[in-house]
Design an enzyme around this catalytic site. Structure first.
Site, PDB file in Angstrom:
ATOM      1  N   GLY A   1       0.818  -1.217   0.000  1.00 18.22           N
ATOM      2  CA  GLY A   1       0.000   0.000   0.000  1.00 18.22           C
ATOM      3  C   GLY A   1       0.846   1.259   0.000  1.00 18.22           C
ATOM      4  N   ALA A   2       1.784   1.320   0.925  1.00 18.69           N
ATOM      5  CA  ALA A   2       2.605   2.518   1.040  1.00 18.69           C
ATOM      6  C   ALA A   2       3.698   2.263   2.062  1.00 18.69           C
ATOM      7  CB  ALA A   2       1.761   3.713   1.486  1.00 18.69           C
ATOM      8  N   MET A   3       4.626   3.213   2.163  1.00 17.41           N
ATOM      9  CA  MET A   3       5.771   3.015   3.042  1.00 17.41           C
ATOM     10  C   MET A   3       6.122   4.304   3.766  1.00 17.41           C
ATOM     11  SD  MET A   3       7.879   0.883   4.240  1.00 17.41           S
ATOM     12  CE  MET A   3       9.013   1.396   5.520  1.00 17.41           C
ATOM     13  N   GLU A   4       6.377   4.159   5.065  1.00 20.06           N
ATOM     14  CA  GLU A   4       6.493   5.300   5.974  1.00 20.06           C
ATOM     15  C   GLU A   4       7.888   5.897   6.114  1.00 20.06           C
ATOM     16  OE1 GLU A   4       5.869   2.042   6.893  1.00 20.06           O
ATOM     17  OE2 GLU A   4       6.900   1.540   8.773  1.00 20.06           O
ATOM     18  N   ASN A   5       8.778   5.764   5.137  1.00 24.24           N
ATOM     19  CA  ASN A   5      10.136   6.317   5.219  1.00 24.24           C
ATOM     20  C   ASN A   5      10.141   7.718   5.846  1.00 24.24           C
ATOM     21  OD1 ASN A   5      10.745   4.116   3.245  1.00 24.24           O
ATOM     22  ND2 ASN A   5       9.561   5.459   1.906  1.00 24.24           N
TER      23      ASN A   5
ATOM     24  N   HIS B   1      -2.314   6.286   8.069  1.00 24.48           N
ATOM     25  CA  HIS B   1      -1.468   5.195   8.552  1.00 24.48           C
ATOM     26  C   HIS B   1       0.018   5.548   8.424  1.00 24.48           C
ATOM     27  CE1 HIS B   1      -0.573   0.879   9.304  1.00 24.48           C
ATOM     28  NE2 HIS B   1       0.476   1.143   8.549  1.00 24.48           N
ATOM     29  N   GLU B   2       0.428   5.935   7.227  1.00 22.46           N
ATOM     30  CA  GLU B   2       1.863   6.194   7.024  1.00 22.46           C
ATOM     31  C   GLU B   2       2.309   7.401   7.836  1.00 22.46           C
ATOM     32  OE1 GLU B   2       3.169   3.724   5.739  1.00 22.46           O
ATOM     33  OE2 GLU B   2       1.349   2.930   4.792  1.00 22.46           O
TER      34      GLU B   2
ATOM     35  N   HIS C   1       2.861   6.534  11.450  1.00 25.41           N
ATOM     36  CA  HIS C   1       4.113   5.805  11.684  1.00 25.41           C
ATOM     37  C   HIS C   1       5.247   6.745  12.092  1.00 25.41           C
ATOM     38  CE1 HIS C   1       3.680   1.562  10.875  1.00 25.41           C
ATOM     39  NE2 HIS C   1       3.284   1.689   9.619  1.00 25.41           N
TER      40      HIS C   1
ATOM     41  N   GLU D   1       3.021  -1.984  13.547  1.00 27.67           N
ATOM     42  CA  GLU D   1       1.874  -2.093  12.637  1.00 27.67           C
ATOM     43  C   GLU D   1       0.541  -2.166  13.389  1.00 27.67           C
ATOM     44  OE1 GLU D   1       2.146  -1.205   9.820  1.00 27.67           O
ATOM     45  OE2 GLU D   1       4.268  -1.507   9.333  1.00 27.67           O
TER      46      GLU D   1
HETATM   47  N1  TRP Z   1       5.446  -0.681   6.527  1.00 30.26           N
HETATM   48  C1  TRP Z   1       4.489  -0.542   5.466  1.00 30.26           C
HETATM   49  C2  TRP Z   1       3.181  -0.145   6.088  1.00 30.26           C
HETATM   50  O1  TRP Z   1       2.549  -0.884   6.756  1.00 30.26           O
HETATM   51  C3  TRP Z   1       4.225  -1.760   4.659  1.00 30.26           C
HETATM   52  C4  TRP Z   1       5.343  -2.496   4.013  1.00 30.26           C
HETATM   53  C5  TRP Z   1       6.073  -3.506   4.504  1.00 30.26           C
HETATM   54  C6  TRP Z   1       5.746  -2.424   2.690  1.00 30.26           C
HETATM   55  N2  TRP Z   1       6.869  -4.065   3.572  1.00 30.26           N
HETATM   56  C7  TRP Z   1       6.678  -3.435   2.440  1.00 30.26           C
HETATM   57  C8  TRP Z   1       5.387  -1.591   1.681  1.00 30.26           C
HETATM   58  C9  TRP Z   1       7.222  -3.650   1.185  1.00 30.26           C
HETATM   59  C10 TRP Z   1       5.933  -1.805   0.434  1.00 30.26           C
HETATM   60  C11 TRP Z   1       6.817  -2.830   0.191  1.00 30.26           C
HETATM   61  O2  TRP Z   1       2.776   0.939   6.013  1.00 30.26           O
HETATM   62 ZN    ZN Z   2       2.255   0.199   8.563  1.00 32.27          ZN
END
Ligand code: TRP
Ligand code: ZN
Length: 871
Positions: A263-267, A299-300, A303, A322
């Protein structure tokens, strides 16, 4: 492909080496990118000295220096998983220069190319595909990153934290220097380069930090980023108000990418999103899409505190970030919209996904004890059950103490990598109660069953309730222990009034909550005039199955208790389940369901979105899971047919009411995007689905399709036409495709409708899609739209008796696996309850799984196959 070795939770040891700072230089190019890394390393004096070992995969090492001096070939050992420097026993700077090929990266982890962009995905182990590093979340380093690239191709260069410098270089190149002010684990590293445009706003936090917020997308998409930007601002404000969490950097950037595994990533400071959770406007996105954008953005962003500022010590603690963050995003959505409708949606999803996962061969604790591939553990159990555990803590402690517990957790652990115990300890202190039993929720897999019996004795005027709990065995865990379960309950008198006096007995009871802890409890109420009508476990106060033999009469009465929408919804779900699975007095359940839904349809005071939820029967997967949980073998055709029959009956009995409500709802601002208009569309389109069953020519759906003012209405009409196999369906599909053909995300929508249509030739249609021009195996959204919608969303076709559906899925997994193991392995989830199917189907699946296993697939897919096949 060789199997990854198992990693065990109890083998955790602190990192023997620390990495205080990392300087990175990127010469970005799609075909070949060079990465120079300077790692400032030192052994941890508190740990026994171990040889310096850096993780690295698929890297071409060009240069290696220690404190500036080249390392001779005999001073290092390189293998496919990393690099060892045996001679080093002191603080030093290790410099590497490697070459990677983003364009050839089909796994979409590490640095990869997507539609002209270069971007990264590092969670969980992508960073080691960018450079040699200590790739574990308990190594926190300060990052300074210099990005260099061709200015024409990559005019925008984004990194974590704040941009400190940027400028031109010779030869048409430019650079940007990004500094992330606080140490972070490498899984939160990110960069994006490309031709991006943005929408921007400023947010001033309540203590005065001024933040530049930008949402970035390809220039042609940027007009569809406004909603996402508003959601970021809303999320920032909400987290300040509800949880006192403020953003603490000068920039917050969000980027939309078309090719993305999840879905997305919280960098930190640079969230990267699957474009489907960013891009939204009324012409191309449905109301559900708008709301998904809100919840994933939330959500992101959340985080930033739960995950980033306080991170995980090791990947077994995944639910620490999570579960807590899902809880927070659920609360955000609940506070922004209807709390009841949000809870209904979450409970529906929990039952359809997490309960199913928890009762099959892939069941695992929220905190697993071992894994081969952590990527296989981003599951409904870790996310959704993890969130339910946090929700139970919130229920037990109450908002004030829960908030104090969170404050304590963040204050105490800011800047460190911790375990679930740290979270529970903070809650224990704030709540001043012993929560040690609660850790069992993290270690014990399986959905507990809470069985309740009651009796009323007219002579002693005593009402007694006996409650037992047990958890069925799961793989590797045959013995289960009782769990602490907050069980919500209410008692009603004959006139439907709530009895305020509380039950008393051998479990604490307060404010409508029984705190179960043992295997068996007895509670009672003295001096009662007649047998009360009880409700147990409303709003799913714990992620358990509540078994109580209500009978249709009692459920019918619960369905009419006006002040509690969740209770009403759940009573209706139970009636429908009993009717479909022919349990107890199934005929009477059906009649009670019809009566209860009639009352809801007649009540114009109710939230139409809530009425819509009540008209939707339990998901097919949930019904199957009910059969599994009661120890039966699943007859998929019968469950499907019974569910369809009940839907037909609802349609037939309520046809006039549905038409009336349809017209009422159609009169509400058809193109408005506010809450009343969205709720109206929900009920209208639920009615449309049912009415189309009574409308062989699908006239209403055709009219709606032609006149639709929003994507929500257009898509609902298209779905009704295609799923009813109406004669107008092909024309509507081609009209839709030609109107929206240029847009991949909208194309995904019509493909998903076709792939999930429960028609006799469904498999042929899906095969045609998978051999035609719409099949883009490198694009995860497209694969999910076609293959995922088929395997998870079209049960009759997927479970076709001759095994053709399973063959289609497994063939596709085999074909996708080499290029993108994460994407391929995930599709196997559709088979998670295969052992409970009839013998012939189970045999098809077993043979298919075994044959895939013998073809030596990726390590991810192998791990899942082994778990699916274990007995
Ligand atoms: N940490 C991300 C979230 O829950 C999800 C995530 C974990 C992710 N591994 C990933 C996203 C690999 C993309 C690719 O928001
Ligand atoms: Zn998450």
């Amino acid at each position: 492909m060789t199997q990854a070795p198992a990693t065990c939770r109890h083998d955790y040891a602190p990192p023997p080496w620390r990495c205080l700072a990392i300087e990175l230089e990127f010469d970005l190019d799609a075909a070949a990118t060079e990465v120079t890394a300077r790692l400032q390393l030192e052994p941890d004096p508190g740990q026994p000295l171990q040889p310096l070992r850096l993780d690295g995969e698929a890297l071409e090492l060009l240069e290696l220096r220690v404190d500036g001096d080249p390392v001779a070939a005999d001073g290092m050992r390189i293998d496919p998983a990393g690099l060892t420097l045996p001679g080093i026993d002191r603080a030093c700077t290790v410099q590497t220069r490697v070459r990677i090929g983003p364009e050839r990266n089909t796994r979409l982890e590490g640095l990869y190319a997507s539609e002209g962009l270069l971007l990264t995905q590092c969670e969980a182990h992508g960073f080691r595909r960018i450079t040699y590093a200590l790739d574990r979340p308990d190594v926190l380093s300060r990052y300074e990153v210099l990005l260099r690239a061709d200015v024409a191709r990559y005019p925008v260069l984004l990194g974590n934290g704040n941009c400190e410098d940027a400028g031109r270089l010779p030869d048409g190149r430019h650079y940007a220097r990004w500094v992330d002010p606080e140490p972070k684990p490498c899984y939160l590293f990110a960069l994006v380069a490309g031709a991006l445009d943005s929408v921007r706003a400023r947010h001033t936090t309540r203590s005065g930090n001024d933040v530049a917020v930008a949402v970035w997308a390809a220039p042609e998409d940027v007009t569809r980023c406004r909603h996402a930007l508003q959601c970021v601002l809303r999320a920032m404000r909400w987290d300040e108000q509800r949880f006192g969490r403020e953003y603490d950097m000068a920039e917050f950037n969000v980027v939309a990418a078309r090719d993305f595994n999840m879905g997305a990533m919280e960098n930190t400071g640079l969230n990267i999103f699957n474009a489907r959770y960013i891009l939204a406007d009324p012409d191309t996105a449905t109301d559900a899409d708008f709301s998904d954008v809100e919840s994933v953005i939330g959500h992101e962003y959340f985080h930033h505190w739960s995950g980033n500022r306080v991170t995980v010590r090791d990947w077994f603690q995944l639910a620490l970030k999570e579960g807590l963050t899902v809880f927070r995003d659920q609360e955000f959505t609940s506070d922004m919209n209807s709390r009841a409708v949000k809870r209904i949606e979450d409970v529906r999803m929990l039952r359809a996904r997490q309960f199913v996962e928890d009762s099959g061969p892939l069941a695992h604790p929220v905190r697993p004890n071992s894994y081969r591939e952590i990527d296989n553990f981003y599951t409904a159990t870790v996310y959704e059950k993890g969130a339910e555990i946090v929700r139970m803590l919130h229920t037990l402690l109450g908002e004030t103490a829960f908030r104090q517990g969170l404050d304590l957790y963040f204050a105490r652990h800011r800047g460190s990598a911790v375990t679930i115990e740290a979270f529970v300890a903070a809650m224990t202190e704030a709540g001043q109660r012993d929560l040690s039993g609660f850790l069992r929720w993290y270690s014990q897999a399986g959905t507990p069953v809470v069985e309740i019996r009651d009796s009323y004795d007219a002579t002693t005027r005593r009402y007694e309730v006996q409650i037992t709990q047990h958890t069925p065995p799961t793989p590797g865990q045959s013995e289960k222990q009782p769990l602490p379960i907050p069980l919500a309950y209410a008692l009603y008198d004959a006139r439907g009034r709530r009895i305020e006096r509380a039950l008393a007995g051998d479990a604490p009871v307060h404010e409508g909550l029984i705190e179960l802890s043992g295997a068996r409890h007895t509670l009672c109420l003295e001096d009662v005039d007649a047998a009360p009508l009880p409700a147990f476990g409303q709003a799913l106060s714990a992620p358990v199955r509540v078994r109580y033999d209500y009978g249709p009469d009692a459920l019918g009465r619960l369905a009419s208790i006006e002040r509690d929408p969740l209770l009403r919804w759940d009573a209706i779900q139970r009636l429908a389940t009993d009717a479909i699975l022919a349990r107890g007095e199934a005929g009477a359940s059906r009649l009670a369901l019809l009566d209860a839904t009639a009352v809801l349809l007649e009540d114009a005071e109710l939230d139409p979105a809530f009425v819509a939820q009540c008209l939707q029967l339990p998901a097919f997967d949930t019904l199957v899971d009910e059969v599994v949980a009661s120890g039966g073998t699943v007859d998929v055709d019968r469950v499907w047919a019974a569910r369809e029959e009940l839907l037909d009956e609802l349609a037939e009995r309520h046809v006039e009411r549905l038409e009336r409500r349809y017209q009422d709802m159609a009169a509400v601002d058809p193109d408005a995007m506010n809450a009343p208009a969205i709720a109206a569309r929900r009920l209208k389109n639920t009615a449309l689905d049912l009415l189309t069953r009574m409308d062989p020519a699908a006239a209403l759906a055709q009219t709606q399709f032609a006149a639709a003012a929003t994507m929500t209405d257009r898509l609902a009409a298209l779905r009704a036409l295609v799923h009813a196999d109406a004669s107008a369906a092909p024309q509507a599909l081609s009209a839709f495709a030609s109107r929206h053909g240029a847009d991949a995300l909208v194309t995904d929508k019509w493909l998903a409708i076709v792939a999930s249509a429960p028609l006799a030739d469904a498999i042929g249609r899906v095969q045609a899609l998978m051999t035609g021009r719409h099949w883009l195996p490198r694009n995860p959204n497209r694969v999910r739209a076609i293959l995922g919608s088929f395997a998870r969303g079209n049960p009759v076709a997927f479970h076709r008796a001759d095994g053709a559906g399973y063959a289609l899925l497994l063939g596709a997994v085999a074909a996708l696996d080499a290029a993108n193991p994460q994407l391929a392995a995930r599709q196997l989830g559709a088979l998670e309850n295969w052992q409970h199917l009839d013998a012939a189907r189970a045999q098809h699946i077993r043979a298919g799984l075994q044959s895939l296993r013998s073809a030596e697939p990726s390590s991810l897919t192998t791990e899942l196959l082994d778990r699916l096949l274990a007995d």
